[in-house]
Design a protein around this motif. Sequence first.
Motif, PDB file in Angstrom:
ATOM      1  N   THR A  13       0.819  -1.212   0.000  1.00  0.00           N
ATOM      2  CA  THR A  13       0.000   0.000   0.000  1.00  0.00           C
ATOM      3  C   THR A  13       0.857   1.270   0.000  1.00  0.00           C
ATOM      4  OG1 THR A  13      -1.635  -1.198   1.265  1.00  0.00           O
ATOM      5  CG2 THR A  13      -1.771   1.192   1.362  1.00  0.00           C
ATOM      6  N   TYR A  39     -10.808  -4.828  -6.554  1.00  0.00           N
ATOM      7  CA  TYR A  39     -11.125  -5.256  -5.183  1.00  0.00           C
ATOM      8  C   TYR A  39     -11.904  -4.164  -4.460  1.00  0.00           C
ATOM      9  CZ  TYR A  39      -8.238  -9.306  -5.966  1.00  0.00           C
ATOM     10  OH  TYR A  39      -7.752 -10.482  -6.470  1.00  0.00           O
ATOM     11  N   ARG A  40     -11.546  -2.914  -4.735  1.00  0.00           N
ATOM     12  CA  ARG A  40     -12.278  -1.800  -4.118  1.00  0.00           C
ATOM     13  C   ARG A  40     -13.719  -1.735  -4.635  1.00  0.00           C
ATOM     14  NH1 ARG A  40      -9.295   2.450  -1.732  1.00  0.00           N
ATOM     15  NH2 ARG A  40      -7.104   1.890  -1.510  1.00  0.00           N
TER      16      ARG A  40
HETATM   17  O1  C5P Z   1      -3.970  -1.153  -4.424  1.00  0.00           O
HETATM   18  P1  C5P Z   1      -5.135  -0.780  -3.546  1.00  0.00           P
HETATM   19  O2  C5P Z   1      -4.725  -0.194  -2.230  1.00  0.00           O
HETATM   20  O3  C5P Z   1      -6.148   0.032  -4.240  1.00  0.00           O
HETATM   21  O4  C5P Z   1      -5.834  -2.198  -3.222  1.00  0.00           O
HETATM   22  C1  C5P Z   1      -6.853  -2.334  -2.259  1.00  0.00           C
HETATM   23  C2  C5P Z   1      -6.748  -3.724  -1.625  1.00  0.00           C
HETATM   24  O5  C5P Z   1      -7.070  -4.717  -2.606  1.00  0.00           O
HETATM   25  C3  C5P Z   1      -5.356  -4.109  -1.119  1.00  0.00           C
HETATM   26  O6  C5P Z   1      -5.126  -3.756   0.238  1.00  0.00           O
HETATM   27  C4  C5P Z   1      -5.317  -5.616  -1.287  1.00  0.00           C
HETATM   28  O7  C5P Z   1      -5.804  -6.279  -0.157  1.00  0.00           O
HETATM   29  C5  C5P Z   1      -6.281  -5.885  -2.423  1.00  0.00           C
HETATM   30  N1  C5P Z   1      -5.593  -6.236  -3.659  1.00  0.00           N
HETATM   31  C6  C5P Z   1      -5.208  -7.549  -3.817  1.00  0.00           C
HETATM   32  N2  C5P Z   1      -4.615  -7.948  -4.992  1.00  0.00           N
HETATM   33  C7  C5P Z   1      -4.379  -7.064  -5.965  1.00  0.00           C
HETATM   34  C8  C5P Z   1      -4.721  -5.704  -5.804  1.00  0.00           C
HETATM   35  C9  C5P Z   1      -5.320  -5.314  -4.618  1.00  0.00           C
HETATM   36  O8  C5P Z   1      -5.389  -8.380  -2.935  1.00  0.00           O
HETATM   37  N3  C5P Z   1      -3.823  -7.485  -7.093  1.00  0.00           N
END
Ligand code: C5P
Length: 229
Positions: A13, A39-40
């Motif tokens: 992050t 994921y968001r």
């Molecule tokens: O990158 P971002 O902070 O927007 O991602 C949000 C959440 O989505 C991350 O904390 C992570 O748990 C999950 N994520 C994931 N695999 C990815 C991208 C994001 O598990 N390829």
Amino acid sequence: MTAAPVITVDGPTASGKGTIAQRVADSLRFHYLDSGALYRLVAWRALRDAVGADDADGLAHVATAIKPRFSDGLISMDGADVTDAIRTEEVGQLASKIAVFESVRRALLELQRSRRSPPGLVADGRDMGTVVFPDAQLKVFLTASAFARAERRHNQLIAKGLSANMPTPSQEHVRREIHARDERDAQRTASPLKAAEDAFRIDSSELSVDEVVALVLKWYAQSQEHAAR
Ligand code: C5P
């Protein structure tokens, strides 16, 4: 026909991977995939539809059903512009909670892979190089010290809060939130955050965005020369 080239940029992050990946994509005129946004989006919709954070089947169902549209830096879904709504800390924390479910990850796999098309793709996330695009032409793992990441995220929140006239959390609060998310992302069994064995690692704590972008572009050019041999 050979598949379009992919550059993966993984990292924790607030390591700056989104900015770097987008800039590299712009330079090469490649498509860009922000996998965290998916994921968001699942988290945002789960909140809206009151699907529980521990309801693995319900969340997988949501993940299968989302049909986001990405255009000109904006993200829309179900007819609404959700670009800012999915960036809140609440949605980010929930995204990392639901990302532990293998069923949710599987449901998002095809959507992610479908973004690979000519002339190429730059994809950022946590498992782009390890799981989603293991055959990527170039894999980058971007880190930065906990202090640098908390400072960057805090500055982003100040900028956002100023424009939205909202109070900003303290840097200590931001540091704790980032730490909680890192722990969850790195400790989960399904596709944990980790560098692929063949990834190039960069610590961006002391580097500017331009310097990191230049490094990635140099490595990509070298990988192309290597492939042409
Ligand atoms: O990158 P971002 O902070 O927007 O991602 C949000 C959440 O989505 C991350 O904390 C992570 O748990 C999950 N994520 C994931 N695999 C990815 C991208 C994001 O598990 N390829």
